[in-house]
Structure formats: C-alpha cells, structure tokens
Design a protein around this motif. Structure first.
Motif, PDB file in Angstrom:
ATOM      1  N   SER A   1       0.825  -1.209   0.000  1.00  0.00           N
ATOM      2  CA  SER A   1       0.000   0.000   0.000  1.00  0.00           C
ATOM      3  C   SER A   1       0.859   1.258   0.000  1.00  0.00           C
ATOM      4  N   ASN A   2       2.035   1.153   0.611  1.00  0.00           N
ATOM      5  CA  ASN A   2       2.946   2.297   0.667  1.00  0.00           C
ATOM      6  C   ASN A   2       3.921   2.335  -0.507  1.00  0.00           C
ATOM      7  N   ASN A   3       3.725   1.404  -1.458  1.00  0.00           N
ATOM      8  CA  ASN A   3       4.628   1.318  -2.625  1.00  0.00           C
ATOM      9  C   ASN A   3       6.090   1.192  -2.211  1.00  0.00           C
ATOM     10  N   ASN A   4       6.331   0.413  -1.179  1.00  0.00           N
ATOM     11  CA  ASN A   4       7.691   0.250  -0.660  1.00  0.00           C
ATOM     12  C   ASN A   4       8.388  -0.881  -1.409  1.00  0.00           C
ATOM     13  N   SER A   5       8.924  -0.572  -2.587  1.00  0.00           N
ATOM     14  CA  SER A   5       9.570  -1.596  -3.403  1.00  0.00           C
ATOM     15  C   SER A   5      10.879  -2.077  -2.780  1.00  0.00           C
ATOM     16  N   LYS A   6      11.532  -1.220  -1.961  1.00  0.00           N
ATOM     17  CA  LYS A   6      12.791  -1.621  -1.324  1.00  0.00           C
ATOM     18  C   LYS A   6      12.552  -2.769  -0.350  1.00  0.00           C
ATOM     19  N   PHE A   7      11.486  -2.662   0.447  1.00  0.00           N
ATOM     20  CA  PHE A   7      11.169  -3.745   1.387  1.00  0.00           C
ATOM     21  C   PHE A   7      10.951  -5.049   0.634  1.00  0.00           C
ATOM     22  N   ILE A   8      10.210  -4.979  -0.471  1.00  0.00           N
ATOM     23  CA  ILE A   8       9.904  -6.176  -1.252  1.00  0.00           C
ATOM     24  C   ILE A   8      11.176  -6.753  -1.863  1.00  0.00           C
TER      25      ILE A   8
END
Length: 277
Positions: A83-90
């Motif tokens: 939801s936060n568009n956190n591609s780094k976490f993914i």
C-alpha cells in the motif's frame, strides 16, 4: 548416599535450566503476540522467530499458533508495504511470502485441531496479499501504461514463483492465469504466456464472475499483441482484438481507463487489417 545427593542436585540443576529455557521461549511467544496486537510487525516477526528457534521448549499448544501468527504478521506487513509502494522492502525480502506459506504448513503439521479456524483465516490473508502483489506488479508492467520500472521488472520472477504457490493452494483460477500470462509475456516466454491466457479464457467462460472482471480484458489484448507482433498470426490477432473491444463495449462502456485502452486496440485493429489486405 553422597553420590545420590549429587545426582539429585544435578537433576535439579538440569530441571531448573529446562524450566528457565521453557519460560524464555514462552516469553518470546508472548512478546510476539503483544507486538502483533500493536501492529509492530518487525518486533513481532523477531519475537516469533526467537520462540520458534527452540520450538520444542515451547508449550505444545503455542507452537502452531507461533507459526500461524508469524505467517499472519507477514501477510499484514507485506500488505502495508504494498500500500505504501515500498519496493525496497519487497526487494530486500524476496522470499518472505514463500516462507510464510511454509510457516502455514508447519502450523497445520503441529496443530491438534484447535487452531484450524485460525489457520484458515491466515491462509485467506496470505492468498489475498499474494494476489494483491501479483496485480500490483502486473499493473506496473502493462505496456499501455508507459515505461517500466527496472526495480519492478526485477520482481517478476519472484511474483511468478509466488503465484504458482498460490495456484497450487487454491486450484485453478482464471485471475492467476491472467497474471501469469502477463508476467511470462514480460519475460519473453511467449508459449507459456499463450498457454496461461488460453487456460484463463477457458476457466472464465466456464464460470464467469457475477460482475465482469475488467482485468480480464488484458487477456484478449495481450493475446492479440502476441499473435500480431510475435507469432504473426494476423487472423487470430484480429479475433483477439475484436474480443477485447467487445468485452469493453459490453461491460465497461464509458469507463475512462477502458476508453483509453479501447483507443489503443482500435489502432491495433486497423494495423492488423492493413496487413491482412
């Protein structure tokens, strides 16, 4: 007698140490539950992992719960990151959903029947977030929406693997096949993409949803692109594009996004007709 006293003392020491270790594992589990309730997902994951590192020292009833809640924590945490568009976490956690599915298997293995409802609920959470992940990546990869993000492209293989796990868990699904078709197309695996699109269309027609699924129009659209630009089967490409345009007209006429897509398909249809003449 002295030997007996020494033996009893040794047993006492061992039992005390064992109790301390058991209490420590129980405390890790309780810490995990407290953190989960507060939505402190990182602390919850760490605490559940510490508890499960020595799971045979835990109370038996808590082992399946710890596995279950570690999986449930991942599902909720991953959803927040999406939801936060956190591609780094993914990117930094490439196997996190796969590991969560494995946790769910362990929860089932250790469950004595008292956690079945809880496990079923968590399974639903994991299925939803995996599908959410697939749709998010698929949306960002669609050619008609502009250039692709290289970071997103690097996740395609991961999404394929996790969608295949999802497919094995829930059985045949036109939605998953549509997503897999798109992702395989992006990987350049044309034959696999066509196979998934074909299977999806078969499933969709056999059991159509109550309301038409807009995402399914991309099945026809990308099938048309493949037959047009890759396989040069212009007859089939024309069939696919006409199907796509009819699907949009019948179900989403007036929708702004659908109208924009239909304009692209109209141009594609015109190009195909020119080549057929």
């Amino acid at each position: 007698m002295k030997i007996l006293h020494k033996l009893c003392f040794l047993i006492f020491i061992i039992e005390s140490f064992s109790i301390q270790r058991t209490c420590a594992q129980d405390q890790f589990y309780e810490n995990g539950m407290a953190a989960y309730e507060k939505k402190d997902y990182e602390t919850a994951l760490l605490s559940f992992t510490q508890a499960l590192d020595n799971k045979y020292l835990m109370k038996g009833k808590d082992v399946p719960r710890a596995y279950n809640y570690r999986a449930k924590t991942v599902a909720e945490y991953f959803s927040v990151m999406l939801s936060n568009n956190n591609s780094k976490f993914i990117s930094d956690n490439p196997n996190i959903l796969v590991n969560a599915f494995e946790d769910l298997d362990q929860a089932i293995r250790f469950d004595d029947g008292k956690c079945s409802d809880l496990i079923a609920d968590t399974k639903g959470d994991l299925l939803n977030v995996t599908f959410q992940f697939g749709k998010t990546i698929a949306d960002s990869l669609r050619i008609d929406r502009g250039s692709n993000d290289p970071k997103t492209d690097s996740l395609v293989v991961l999404v394929i693997d996790e969608l295949l796990i999802l497919k094995n868990l829930i059985g045949e699904s036109y939605e998953i096949d549509d997503l897999l078709g798109l992702l395989q197309y992006k990987q350049g695996n044309i034959e696999e993409a066509i196979n998934y699109f074909t299977q999806s269309e078969k499933l969709y027609q056999q059991n159509p949803p109550i309301s038409a699924d807009y995402n399914h129009v991309y099945n026809y659209y990308y099938s048309g692109l493949i037959n047009y630009s890759k396989l040069h089967d212009f007859d089939q490409a024309l069939v696919d594009v006409k199907k796509a345009r009819k699907f949009v007209y019948d179900n989403f006429n007036g929708n702004e996004e659908a109208t924009a897509l239909d304009a692209k398909m109209e141009a594609l249809e015109f190009q195909i007709k020119l080549l057929k003449e």
